[in-house]
Scaffold this motif. Structure first.
Motif, PDB file in Angstrom:
ATOM      1  N   VAL A   1      67.918  61.646  34.958  1.00  0.00           N
ATOM      2  CA  VAL A   1      66.765  61.119  35.694  1.00  0.00           C
ATOM      3  C   VAL A   1      65.757  60.495  34.731  1.00  0.00           C
ATOM      4  O   VAL A   1      65.233  59.397  34.981  1.00  0.00           O
ATOM      5  CB  VAL A   1      66.112  62.247  36.516  1.00  0.00           C
ATOM      6  N   LEU A   2      65.480  61.166  33.627  1.00  0.00           N
ATOM      7  CA  LEU A   2      64.524  60.628  32.665  1.00  0.00           C
ATOM      8  C   LEU A   2      65.047  59.340  32.030  1.00  0.00           C
ATOM      9  O   LEU A   2      64.308  58.366  31.872  1.00  0.00           O
ATOM     10  CB  LEU A   2      64.226  61.666  31.586  1.00  0.00           C
TER      11      LEU A   2
ATOM     12  N   GLY B   1      64.961  56.537  34.586  1.00  0.00           N
ATOM     13  CA  GLY B   1      63.593  56.163  34.901  1.00  0.00           C
ATOM     14  C   GLY B   1      62.918  55.369  33.809  1.00  0.00           C
ATOM     15  O   GLY B   1      61.848  54.789  34.033  1.00  0.00           O
ATOM     16  N   GLY B   2      63.499  55.328  32.598  1.00  0.00           N
ATOM     17  CA  GLY B   2      62.965  54.508  31.529  1.00  0.00           C
ATOM     18  C   GLY B   2      62.504  55.231  30.288  1.00  0.00           C
ATOM     19  O   GLY B   2      61.852  54.619  29.444  1.00  0.00           O
ATOM     20  N   CYS B   3      62.806  56.512  30.139  1.00  0.00           N
ATOM     21  CA  CYS B   3      62.351  57.271  28.979  1.00  0.00           C
ATOM     22  C   CYS B   3      63.407  57.295  27.879  1.00  0.00           C
ATOM     23  O   CYS B   3      64.593  57.434  28.152  1.00  0.00           O
ATOM     24  CB  CYS B   3      62.030  58.709  29.373  1.00  0.00           C
ATOM     25  N   ALA B   4      62.953  57.193  26.638  1.00  0.00           N
ATOM     26  CA  ALA B   4      63.838  57.344  25.487  1.00  0.00           C
ATOM     27  C   ALA B   4      62.978  57.545  24.242  1.00  0.00           C
ATOM     28  O   ALA B   4      61.991  56.826  24.066  1.00  0.00           O
ATOM     29  CB  ALA B   4      64.724  56.108  25.322  1.00  0.00           C
ATOM     30  N   PRO B   5      63.333  58.510  23.409  1.00  0.00           N
ATOM     31  CA  PRO B   5      64.389  59.495  23.602  1.00  0.00           C
ATOM     32  C   PRO B   5      63.965  60.559  24.615  1.00  0.00           C
ATOM     33  O   PRO B   5      62.845  60.523  25.134  1.00  0.00           O
ATOM     34  CB  PRO B   5      64.549  60.109  22.207  1.00  0.00           C
ATOM     35  N   VAL B   6      64.857  61.518  24.862  1.00  0.00           N
ATOM     36  CA  VAL B   6      64.559  62.627  25.757  1.00  0.00           C
ATOM     37  C   VAL B   6      64.565  63.926  24.955  1.00  0.00           C
ATOM     38  O   VAL B   6      65.537  64.209  24.242  1.00  0.00           O
ATOM     39  CB  VAL B   6      65.589  62.715  26.897  1.00  0.00           C
ATOM     40  N   TYR B   7      63.478  64.660  25.041  1.00  0.00           N
ATOM     41  CA  TYR B   7      63.377  65.978  24.410  1.00  0.00           C
ATOM     42  C   TYR B   7      63.580  67.040  25.491  1.00  0.00           C
ATOM     43  O   TYR B   7      62.948  66.978  26.543  1.00  0.00           O
ATOM     44  CB  TYR B   7      62.012  66.167  23.760  1.00  0.00           C
ATOM     45  N   VAL B   8      64.457  67.991  25.226  1.00  0.00           N
ATOM     46  CA  VAL B   8      64.735  69.070  26.171  1.00  0.00           C
ATOM     47  C   VAL B   8      64.335  70.386  25.525  1.00  0.00           C
ATOM     48  O   VAL B   8      64.903  70.779  24.491  1.00  0.00           O
ATOM     49  CB  VAL B   8      66.224  69.114  26.556  1.00  0.00           C
TER      50      VAL B   8
END
Length: 204
Positions: free
Chosen positions: A45-46, A49-56
């Motif tokens: 989803v992130l 939706g346009g996010c990068a990078p993704v932190y989990v």
């Protein structure tokens, strides 16, 4: 492709460390959803939706999450050893990661792993508010503020200091209410949480 704002991308920050106490100790990140795990869906989803990078941010079930996501080039896993103390510790850990890494992100967009009906459309809307100039933004549902929440980089330290217990960015956004751009998302998403066994129907 990630939205470019102020010369840099917007990082996605997924809070996924909870142990699912009211689910009998089943970590929410590891719940099955649409042929995979809920954490995998939330990362997708992130990205979409346009996010990068993704932190989990991981805590309970961290080994299993790492086994699923550890090889993804655009995903960074952030350990929160204090996850049992509440969501506030996860927000602090999550915001510290891009702040201390060589990450050019100009903002972080925060989502929760236990909201499967908050999709990429809501993420994109909140990001669009940031592109239009908002330094703080939050999705609303029928006028009630929820997630995603966007924090421009200059707000990370303050939001981290204000976070505590099961309260993430809520206190900070309340303190800066006049600056928060509210983005109605009820027509494309729903903020329902998977908290108890009765909520597992949200995953079907």
């Amino acid at each position: 492709m990630a939205w470019m704002t102020d010369g840099g991308p917007v990082a996605g920050l997924l809070l996924a460390a909870g142990g699912g106490r009211r689910l009998g100790g089943r970590p929410k990140a590891l719940l099955e959803f649409r042929g995979g795990l809920l954490v995998e869906h939330a990362v997708r989803v992130l990205r979409e939706g346009g996010c990068a990078p993704v932190y989990v941010v991981v805590g309970a079930g961290a080994a299993e999450v790492r086994a699923r996501l550890g090889t993804a080039a655009d995903v960074a896993l952030v350990d929160n050893p204090d996850w049992a103390l509440g969501m506030g510790t996860s927000l602090r850990a999550g915001l510290a990661a891009p702040a201390t890494a060589a990450d050019p992100a100009t903002a972080a967009l925060v989502t929760l792993v236990d909201q499967p009906r908050v999709g990429s459309e809501a993420v994109a809307r909140v990001l669009a508010a940031h592109r239009a100039g908002a330094r703080l933004a939050a999705a609303t549902y029928g006028g009630e503020r929820g997630h995603p929440v966007l924090l421009a980089r200059e707000h990370w330290a303050g939001a981290a200091r204000a976070a505590g217990g099961d309260m993430g960015a809520r206190a900070y956004l309340r303190q800066h209410a006049a600056a928060v751009r509210l983005v109605e998302c009820a027509d494309v998403a729903s903020p329902d949480d998977v908290d108890t066994p009765d909520d597992l129907g949200l995953l079907r």
